[in-house]
Write an enzyme that holds these catalytic residues in place. Structure first.
Site, PDB file in Angstrom:
ATOM      1  N   ASP A 199      55.473  12.664  77.651  1.00 32.02           N
ATOM      2  CA  ASP A 199      55.409  11.582  78.635  1.00 32.02           C
ATOM      3  C   ASP A 199      55.355  10.197  77.997  1.00 32.02           C
ATOM      4  O   ASP A 199      55.504   9.192  78.681  1.00 32.02           O
ATOM      5  CB  ASP A 199      54.262  11.790  79.643  1.00 32.02           C
ATOM      6  CG  ASP A 199      52.908  11.937  78.997  1.00 32.02           C
ATOM      7  OD1 ASP A 199      52.825  11.903  77.755  1.00 32.02           O
ATOM      8  OD2 ASP A 199      51.920  12.105  79.743  1.00 32.02           O
ATOM      9  N   ARG A 200      55.135  10.136  76.676  1.00 29.83           N
ATOM     10  CA  ARG A 200      55.102   8.820  76.022  1.00 29.83           C
ATOM     11  C   ARG A 200      56.406   8.542  75.293  1.00 29.83           C
ATOM     12  O   ARG A 200      57.147   9.480  74.977  1.00 29.83           O
ATOM     13  CB  ARG A 200      53.978   8.767  74.992  1.00 29.83           C
ATOM     14  CG  ARG A 200      52.615   8.885  75.594  1.00 29.83           C
ATOM     15  CD  ARG A 200      51.558   8.649  74.538  1.00 29.83           C
ATOM     16  NE  ARG A 200      50.249   8.760  75.160  1.00 29.83           N
ATOM     17  CZ  ARG A 200      49.147   8.192  74.703  1.00 29.83           C
ATOM     18  NH1 ARG A 200      49.196   7.477  73.581  1.00 29.83           N
ATOM     19  NH2 ARG A 200      48.009   8.330  75.330  1.00 29.83           N
TER      20      ARG A 200
HETATM   21  C1  VG1 Z   1      45.076   7.067  76.921  1.00 27.31           C
HETATM   22  C2  VG1 Z   1      45.864   5.812  77.217  1.00 27.31           C
HETATM   23  C3  VG1 Z   1      46.226   5.757  78.688  1.00 27.31           C
HETATM   24  C4  VG1 Z   1      46.994   7.022  79.066  1.00 27.31           C
HETATM   25  C5  VG1 Z   1      46.177   8.244  78.693  1.00 27.31           C
HETATM   26  C6  VG1 Z   1      46.921   9.538  78.940  1.00 27.31           C
HETATM   27  O1  VG1 Z   1      43.876   7.065  77.649  1.00 27.31           O
HETATM   28  O2  VG1 Z   1      45.145   4.673  76.836  1.00 27.31           O
HETATM   29  O3  VG1 Z   1      46.969   4.604  78.946  1.00 27.31           O
HETATM   30  O4  VG1 Z   1      47.262   7.042  80.445  1.00 27.31           O
HETATM   31  O5  VG1 Z   1      45.841   8.203  77.308  1.00 27.31           O
HETATM   32  O6  VG1 Z   1      48.113   9.572  78.222  1.00 27.31           O
HETATM   33  P1  VG1 Z   1      42.479   6.640  77.003  1.00 27.31           P
HETATM   34  O7  VG1 Z   1      41.451   6.876  78.058  1.00 27.31           O
HETATM   35  O8  VG1 Z   1      42.304   7.472  75.777  1.00 27.31           O
HETATM   36  O9  VG1 Z   1      42.619   5.198  76.635  1.00 27.31           O
HETATM   37  V1  VG1 Z   1      48.637  11.057  77.614  1.00 27.31           V
HETATM   38  O10 VG1 Z   1      50.193  10.831  77.026  1.00 27.31           O
HETATM   39  O11 VG1 Z   1      47.357  11.399  76.589  1.00 27.31           O
HETATM   40  O12 VG1 Z   1      48.602  12.041  78.909  1.00 27.31           O
HETATM   41 CO    CO Z   2      51.213  12.475  76.791  1.00 31.06          CO
END
Ligand code: VG1
Ligand code: CO
Length: 543
Positions: free
Chosen positions: A281-282
């Protein structure tokens, strides 16, 4: 069919974070841990008997075992059918696509996204609703509440289902359909972007490299980029998903995607480079010797959307998470469309997209997407860029520079301090919060603090309120520092410091971001007593 009701004791730590429940693999291997959480999901969502569910994951260690458990619990809880990606694989955006296309009740996605995998790595599970998006907080809160009182789960006694061949199977009366994990998603991409123009670009000497980081997007990228778009074999590197991601850290940034970075900054670098994360997704976008900041990428995609068939009709609006830079806001203003600011995490975009208020969404954390699904989508962003490049015929770097010249540049960086002791990180945040009253009005060199708060969000569609979403120091000139603790880690705490300053002067726009932000970085250290409280001065990862 024999259904067993198994007595269990509740766990008190099954609270989903920014994106689902993430723990060490060893935590999920504790007896009943996974079973309890899955039963808590099913008790909470109360799907009508005979409903259809989607199940798939990013292929990491424990994916296959977990899917067998989930299938048996689903059969015992009255589901009529489960669609499973072949081999148990579905990227997160592909799962969202399948939930929507087949109008299922919901889906379970197994992933810890960008976190490392393998027996000593991380595992994760999250529930997505019928719109294809991550369950909103009111559902994840209810799942957590249920998990704390769960005393039984139900499971059928049946042999494992073979997941490697497509076809239909029966599991204790429930149908299990093993589907092509790639085709539906690839078709959707082909409907959104100008594949003919991209094929022409690729046959004209334009070179690209896509790093799947041994994670889930390998098969998707090979099908779309090498097969359907005709890029030469080998364009997709690290394209076979491995349970431990080749012992790598499947996080597409300048630190962890170093193989691609070396290619793109080396001699004879390709024109375009991209990578995606564990669950697809990234995205990271690179030009030759050039990095595109994800906040800028969202703004550029919005500004150039008319060049793609899928978005030529115009955008309803855009949304970005609070820590994401305001670059997209400037494009929205010029287009005369609204720009929404949400808390971190894709689950906050779902309502806006369902209500038709926004078309594009993005986060600074290498996440970009649109209302074609309800997850961020790595390959989608890559294809969007390829479509733009095919139509504009300029280099990535020239396109970004031209964008800054037109809109100004929101100079941006995120500094992550990973693996901090939790008490030190919490102490640091508490120290910052103790300055709520004293900070506004204070001057630090050229910067004067205008506002200091803890971001909270009221969903404009359902009115739900989310508090404690990050500490924002906003200066009189619009610059910002945001402090947040990560909600996706599994060990200690990760502090994220987000830094942003606006540069309208074209002569200064090409400055190195770290240099341009050095004043704000120093203020962030001073306000948070970073060194004294954590012993650290240098971030683990800079993006
Ligand atoms: C991180 C990112 C956030 C994103 C999340 C899930 O969360 O900062 O922007 O939506 O990961 O992405 P956090 O709480 O660690 O800052 V993924 O690709 O891990 O589903
Ligand atoms: Co992801």
């Amino acid at each position: 069919m024999s259904i067993r009701t198994v007595a269990t004791t509740p766990f008190n730590d099954q609270k989903p974070g920014t994106s689902g429940l993430r723990k060490k693999v060893s935590a999920f291997q504790v007896a009943n841990y996974l079973e309890n959480f899955v039963q808590s999901i099913f008790d909470t969502i109360a799907a009508p008997a005979g409903s259809t569910l989607v199940v798939g994951g990013d292929g990491r260690y424990y994916n296959r075992e977990a899917i067998q458990v989930i299938l048996k619990i689903a059969a015992a809880n009255g589901f009529g059918k489960v669609l499973v990606g072949q081999g148990g694989i579905l990227s997160t955006p592909a799962a969202s696509c399948v939930i929507r296309k087949y109008q299922t009740y919901g889906g379970i996605i197994l992933s810890a996204s960008h976190n490392p995998g393998g027996p000593d790595g991380d595992f994760g599970i999250k529930y997505n609703t019928a719109n294809g998006g991550p369950a909103p907080e009111k559902i994840t809160d209810a799942i957590f509440a249920r998990s704390k009182s769960l005393e039984h789960y139900r499971m059928v006694d049946a042999p494992d289902v073979a997941l490697d061949q497509q076809g239909s199977f029966s599991l204790g009366g429930m149908a299990v359909e093993v589907i092509d994990a790639v085709a539906d998603y690839a078709d959707l991409m082909e409907s959104l972007f100008d594949f003919t123009a991209i094929r022409t670009l690729l046959s004209g000497g334009f070179r690209l490299s896509f790093d799947a980081m041994h994670a889930v997007t390998g098969p998707y990228a090979k099908e779309i980029i090498e097969q359907r778009l005709g890029a030469p074999a080998g364009t997709v590197i690290n394209g076979v998903p491995l349970p431990d991601f080749g012992q790598g850290h499947p996080d597409p940034n300048l630190t962890y995607a170093h193989e691609l970075v070396e290619i793109m900054y080396g001699d004879h670098a390709p024109d375009f480079g991209a990578a995606s994360d564990g669950d697809g997704d990234r995205n990271m976008i690179l030009g030759r010797h050039f990095f595109v900041n994800p906040s800028d990428s969202l703004a550029l995609i919005a500004a150039n959307a008319a060049l793609t068939p899928g978005y030529a009709k115009g955008l309803a609006g855009v949304a970005r998470s609070m820590p994401t830079s305001g670059a997209a806001d400037r494009v929205a203003a010029k287009l005369g469309i609204p720009c929404y600011e949400t808390p971190t995490g894709w689950k906050f975009f779902g309502n806006l997209m369902d209500a038709g208020k926004v078309t594009l969404c993005g986060e600074e954390s290498f996440g970009t997407g649109s209302d074609h699904v309800r997850e961020k989508d790595g390959l989608w962003a890559v294809l969007f860029w390829l479509n733009i490049l095919a139509k504009r015929g300029q280099s990535v770097e020239d396109i970004v520079h031209q964008h800054w010249a037109e809109y100004g540049r929101n100079v941006y960086s995120r500094h992550d301090y990973e693996g901090l002791p939790s008490d030190a990180a919490e102490g640091l945040m508490a120290h910052l919060k103790s300055q709520f009253a004293s900070l506004p009005g204070r001057r630090f060199g050229n910067y004067q603090v205008k506002l200091f708060d803890d971001f909270s969000y009221t969903d404009p569609i359902d009115g739900s309120v989310s508090t404690g979403q990050g500490l924002r120091v906003i200066f009189e000139d619009g610059s910002r520092i945001v402090f947040r603790l990560s909600g996706t880690g599994t060990e200690g705490a990760t502090l994220r410091i987000y830094l942003e300053a606006f540069e309208s002067d074209a002569a200064r726009q090409r400055m190195d971001a770290q240099e341009a932000l050095s004043g704000l970085i120093a203020i962030a250290h001073e306000l948070s007593q970073l060194k004294a409280r954590t012993g650290r001065e240098q971030p683990t990862v800079i993006t």
